[in-house]
Structures are given as structure tokens and as C-alpha cells.
Design a protein around this motif. Structure first.
Motif, short mmCIF file in Angstrom:
data_model
loop_
_atom_site.label_atom_id
_atom_site.label_comp_id
_atom_site.label_asym_id
_atom_site.label_seq_id
_atom_site.Cartn_x
_atom_site.Cartn_y
_atom_site.Cartn_z
N LEU A 29 -4.33 9.54 1.04
CA LEU A 29 -5.02 10.51 0.10
C LEU A 29 -4.46 12.01 1.33
O LEU A 29 -5.44 12.23 1.78
CB LEU A 29 -5.06 10.61 -0.75
CG LEU A 29 -5.16 9.69 -1.93
CD1 LEU A 29 -6.18 10.14 -2.88
CD2 LEU A 29 -4.05 9.62 -2.57
N TYR A 30 -3.15 12.81 1.69
CA TYR A 30 -3.51 13.79 2.28
C TYR A 30 -2.65 14.63 1.46
O TYR A 30 -2.53 15.06 1.20
CB TYR A 30 -2.30 13.28 3.55
CG TYR A 30 -2.00 12.42 4.48
CD1 TYR A 30 -3.41 11.87 5.52
CD2 TYR A 30 -1.37 10.82 4.20
CE1 TYR A 30 -3.79 10.64 5.85
CE2 TYR A 30 -1.77 9.96 4.88
CZ TYR A 30 -2.74 9.88 5.75
OH TYR A 30 -2.74 8.80 6.29
N ASN A 31 -4.19 16.33 1.90
CA ASN A 31 -3.74 17.54 1.03
C ASN A 31 -3.20 18.01 2.06
O ASN A 31 -4.30 18.69 2.72
CB ASN A 31 -5.64 17.83 0.35
CG ASN A 31 -5.12 18.56 0.13
OD1 ASN A 31 -6.59 19.25 0.07
ND2 ASN A 31 -4.60 19.04 -0.99
N VAL A 32 -2.19 18.52 1.79
CA VAL A 32 -2.13 19.29 3.24
C VAL A 32 -0.29 19.50 3.22
O VAL A 32 0.51 18.66 1.95
CB VAL A 32 -1.92 18.44 4.79
CG1 VAL A 32 -0.84 16.93 5.08
CG2 VAL A 32 -1.24 19.77 5.75
N GLY A 33 -0.10 21.10 3.30
CA GLY A 33 1.71 21.38 3.21
C GLY A 33 2.25 20.34 4.16
O GLY A 33 2.39 19.46 5.30
N LEU A 34 3.85 19.74 3.70
CA LEU A 34 4.67 18.46 4.07
C LEU A 34 4.81 19.38 6.02
O LEU A 34 5.21 18.95 6.88
CB LEU A 34 6.00 18.52 3.75
CG LEU A 34 5.90 17.99 2.85
CD1 LEU A 34 7.00 17.62 1.61
CD2 LEU A 34 4.69 16.63 2.70
N GLN A 35 4.98 20.67 6.07
CA GLN A 35 5.51 21.86 6.82
C GLN A 35 4.47 21.58 7.94
O GLN A 35 4.55 21.84 8.74
CB GLN A 35 5.25 23.65 6.40
CG GLN A 35 4.27 23.86 6.19
CD GLN A 35 3.90 23.62 4.21
OE1 GLN A 35 4.37 22.80 3.85
NE2 GLN A 35 3.22 24.47 3.88
N ASN A 36 3.30 20.90 7.58
CA ASN A 36 1.76 20.57 8.26
C ASN A 36 1.03 19.63 8.72
O ASN A 36 1.20 19.08 9.19
CB ASN A 36 1.17 22.05 8.09
CG ASN A 36 1.17 23.20 8.31
OD1 ASN A 36 1.24 23.98 9.22
ND2 ASN A 36 0.58 23.99 7.21
N GLU A 61 0.71 -1.18 -0.11
CA GLU A 61 0.56 -0.05 -0.28
C GLU A 61 0.59 1.55 0.60
O GLU A 61 1.90 0.70 0.29
CB GLU A 61 -1.33 -0.10 1.45
CG GLU A 61 -1.92 0.90 1.39
CD GLU A 61 -3.01 1.02 2.33
OE1 GLU A 61 -2.93 -0.51 3.30
OE2 GLU A 61 -4.06 1.37 2.03
N VAL A 62 0.69 2.62 -0.99
CA VAL A 62 1.81 3.60 -0.84
C VAL A 62 0.00 4.84 -0.67
O VAL A 62 -0.31 4.46 -0.76
CB VAL A 62 1.40 3.67 -2.28
CG1 VAL A 62 2.19 4.94 -2.54
CG2 VAL A 62 2.20 2.35 -2.77
N ASP A 63 0.35 4.96 0.62
CA ASP A 63 -0.17 6.71 1.19
C ASP A 63 0.47 7.71 0.14
O ASP A 63 1.60 7.80 -0.30
CB ASP A 63 -0.40 6.51 2.29
CG ASP A 63 -0.74 5.99 3.34
OD1 ASP A 63 -1.80 5.09 2.97
OD2 ASP A 63 -0.82 5.76 4.24
N LEU A 64 0.06 9.21 0.06
CA LEU A 64 0.43 9.99 -0.82
C LEU A 64 -0.10 11.36 -0.37
O LEU A 64 -1.04 10.91 0.55
CB LEU A 64 -0.11 10.32 -2.46
CG LEU A 64 -0.22 9.20 -3.14
CD1 LEU A 64 -0.91 10.16 -3.97
CD2 LEU A 64 0.73 9.29 -3.34
N VAL A 65 0.96 12.28 0.16
CA VAL A 65 0.97 13.57 0.64
C VAL A 65 1.14 14.36 -0.31
O VAL A 65 2.14 14.54 -0.74
CB VAL A 65 1.46 13.70 2.26
CG1 VAL A 65 2.71 13.36 2.61
CG2 VAL A 65 1.68 15.16 2.61
N GLU A 66 0.12 15.24 -0.68
CA GLU A 66 0.30 16.88 -1.76
C GLU A 66 -0.39 17.41 -1.04
O GLU A 66 -1.56 17.34 -0.72
CB GLU A 66 -0.08 15.34 -3.04
CG GLU A 66 0.08 16.54 -3.42
CD GLU A 66 1.21 17.90 -4.35
OE1 GLU A 66 2.24 17.65 -4.22
OE2 GLU A 66 0.95 18.83 -4.66
N GLN A 67 0.02 18.94 -1.51
CA GLN A 67 -0.50 20.42 -0.57
C GLN A 67 -1.61 20.70 -2.39
O GLN A 67 -2.47 21.76 -2.14
CB GLN A 67 -0.38 21.52 -0.60
CG GLN A 67 0.51 21.90 -1.54
CD GLN A 67 1.72 23.29 -0.93
OE1 GLN A 67 2.08 23.18 0.44
NE2 GLN A 67 1.85 23.83 -1.57
N GLU A 68 -1.75 20.12 -3.72
CA GLU A 68 -2.22 21.10 -4.34
C GLU A 68 -3.34 19.83 -4.92
O GLU A 68 -3.22 18.79 -5.48
CB GLU A 68 -1.36 21.43 -5.69
CG GLU A 68 -2.09 21.53 -7.24
CD GLU A 68 -2.88 22.53 -6.79
OE1 GLU A 68 -2.21 23.98 -6.12
OE2 GLU A 68 -3.68 22.67 -7.49
#
Ligand SMILES: C[S@@+](CC[C@H](N)C(=O)[O-])C[C@H]1O[C@@H](n2cnc3c(N)ncnc32)[C@H](O)[C@@H]1O
Length: 229
Positions: free
Chosen positions: A107-114, A79-86
Motif C-alpha cells: 500500500l503506497y500512501n502518496v499522490g500519483l504526481q509523486n 496480488e494487488v498493490d494500491l496507491v492512494e494519497q488519503e
């Protein structure tokens, strides 16, 4: 430049980029295959180590439209999760991969800084995104990733590295390219050891050198941990 402008300017830039491989690679879509080939060789070496990470769950950070998840991580991990702000990029990733492939996870829609990872990962892949974090946020992000590693887990950083000793700022997408020594300092600050590094070959002459680093929690930290229990 204030921290706020650095981040909002980048977000504005990506909000106007087409959700395609050419878009996320700034017109260099022709290097995607060679990039993935180099990453596969690097990751396969890591997966062949004596204390290799598992292959259950990976996280793709700054995942864009899922180029790396689709071509590199999904064939290797359950399984592969994604984090991406756009958000548009995540929707595109879901369309490209998710509808046919059960291996696409959260899928996480957030900036890595947060972003604080909520699961334990075998591999955390960060490519062509860490230049969007300032040094302070990058160290804090790597520290959070370190805490989110499974047993034998590895963080992989694949980023542009300047040939000067200077940080170079790109005013168009509001990112920085860092020199090699600064990356090492950042890893040290985050108490991470480099267990393997490589320079991607076959890339055009007119772009930055791209280094891959495989990182694990450092020995000092492991020792401190042993002493305190
Ligand atoms: C050069 S693209 C690389 C995408 C992907 N890693 C790849 O190699 O195909 C940079 C990506 O980072 C994302 N990004 C920019 N700033 C970010 C941030 N602060 N947090 C998370 N993602 C960010 C952009 O939206 C874009 O998808």
C-alpha cells in the motif's frame, strides 16, 4: 490556478470525505455494481487477447477504499498493490480487504504526481483519479507507469470525459474532466497506443460519459528500442 492550490485543495476535499463507497463515489454508490460489471467485461476481453497481460500483479491507482481492488482486481490477480494519497482510505482498504485476503500487496500512501512504481505490473488500473493531475503531471505519471509494465502489460484508464470540447473544472473536489481529444493527445505524448476503448453503459444521464481505454507502449517506441540495441 497555481499547481499547489490545485493539489492541496483536492487533498483537503478528500480528507473530509467518509471512508465509504458512497464517500469515494460522491454519493453515487448505487452505480458501483454496474461500474464493476462493465470493468470486468472490459478487462476480461484484454485478458483474452493473444498477447494478453499476465495475472500475477496489478496496481490500483487512486484506489480510494479499495472498491476496485476488492471487487475487480483481487478475484483476477495473484496480488494487488494500491496507491492512494488519503491515508484514511488506505487504512479502510486494509480493514475491508487485507485482514482476510492475502492477495492485498503493498500500500503506497502518496499522490500519483509523486509516485514512481517500484515493481513490474501486468495491469495498472487508473479510475476516477487522473482528473486530479494536471496535464504535465499526468503525462509524466503515464510515462512512469509505462516503464513499470511487465511483458504484455496494459495500463487501463477509466475516466469521465466531457461532451464539450473543453476541460471542465470541478471547484468542489478540485479535479478536471477532459475532452476525448485531449485524452488522446495525452496518450500520444506519453507514447501509448490505445488498443481498446469502450463507453460504460447503464450510468445515469446526469453524470459524465465514462470511457475505458486500454493502453500499451506505442509501436514507434518499440521500433526505436529495437534499433538502439
Ligand atoms: C472518485 S475517488 C475514486 C476512488 C477509486 N478509484 C474508485 O473508483 O473507487 C478519487 C480518489 O482519488 C484519490 N486522489 C485524489 N487526488 C489524488 C492524487 N493526486 N494522487 C492519488 N490519489 C488521489 C482520492 O483520495 C480518492 O480516493
Amino acid at each position: 490556478m497555481s499547481e499547489n492550490i490545485f493539489y492541496t485543495k483536492a487533498a483537503k476535499y478528500w480528507a473530509n470525505v467518509p471512508a465509504t463507497i458512497a464517500g469515494v463515489l460522491g454519493g453515487y454508490e448505487h452505480i458501483s455494481d454496474i461500474d464493476i460489471k462493465g470493468s470486468k467485461a472490459f478487462l476480461n476481453d484484454i485478458l483474452a487477447l493473444k498477447n494478453a497481460p499476465g495475472t500475477k500483479l496489478a496496481l490500483d491507482c487512486g484506489a480510494g477504499i479499495g472498491r476496485i481492488a476488492q471487487n475487480l482486481l483481487i478475484p483476477l490477480f495473484d496480488e494487488v498493490d494500491l496507491v492512494e494519497q488519503e491515508e484514511r482510505f488506505l487504512s479502510a482498504a486494509e480493514k475491508r480487504i487485507g485482514e482476510t485476503n492475502k492477495r492485498l500487496g503493498s500500500l503506497y500512501n502518496v499522490g500519483l504526481q509523486n509516485f514512481t512504481p517500484q515493481k513490474k505490473y501486468d495491469v495498472i488500473w487508473c479510475q476516477w483519479v487522473l482528473g486530479h493531475l494536471n496535464d504535465f503531471d499526468l503525462i509524466a505519471f503515464l510515462e512512469r507507469c509505462k516503464k513499470a509494465l511487465n511483458t504484455n502489460g496494459v495500463i487501463i484508464v477509466k475516466e469521465n470525459i466531457t461532451s464539450s470540447e473543453e476541460i471542465e473544472y470541478d471547484d468542489e473536489d478540485s479535479s478536471v474532466a477532459r475532452p476525448y481529444k485531449l485524452m488522446q493527445l495525452i496518450f500520444q505524448e506519453a507514447q501509448l497506443d490505445v488498443i481498446k476503448e469502450d463507453v460504460q453503459d447503464g450510468f445515469p444521464e446526469d453524470i459524465y460519459k465514462v470511457y475505458s481505454f486500454a493502453l500499451i507502449p506505442n509501436e514507434l517506441e518499440k521500433r526505436t528500442f529495437v534499433l538502439t540495441i
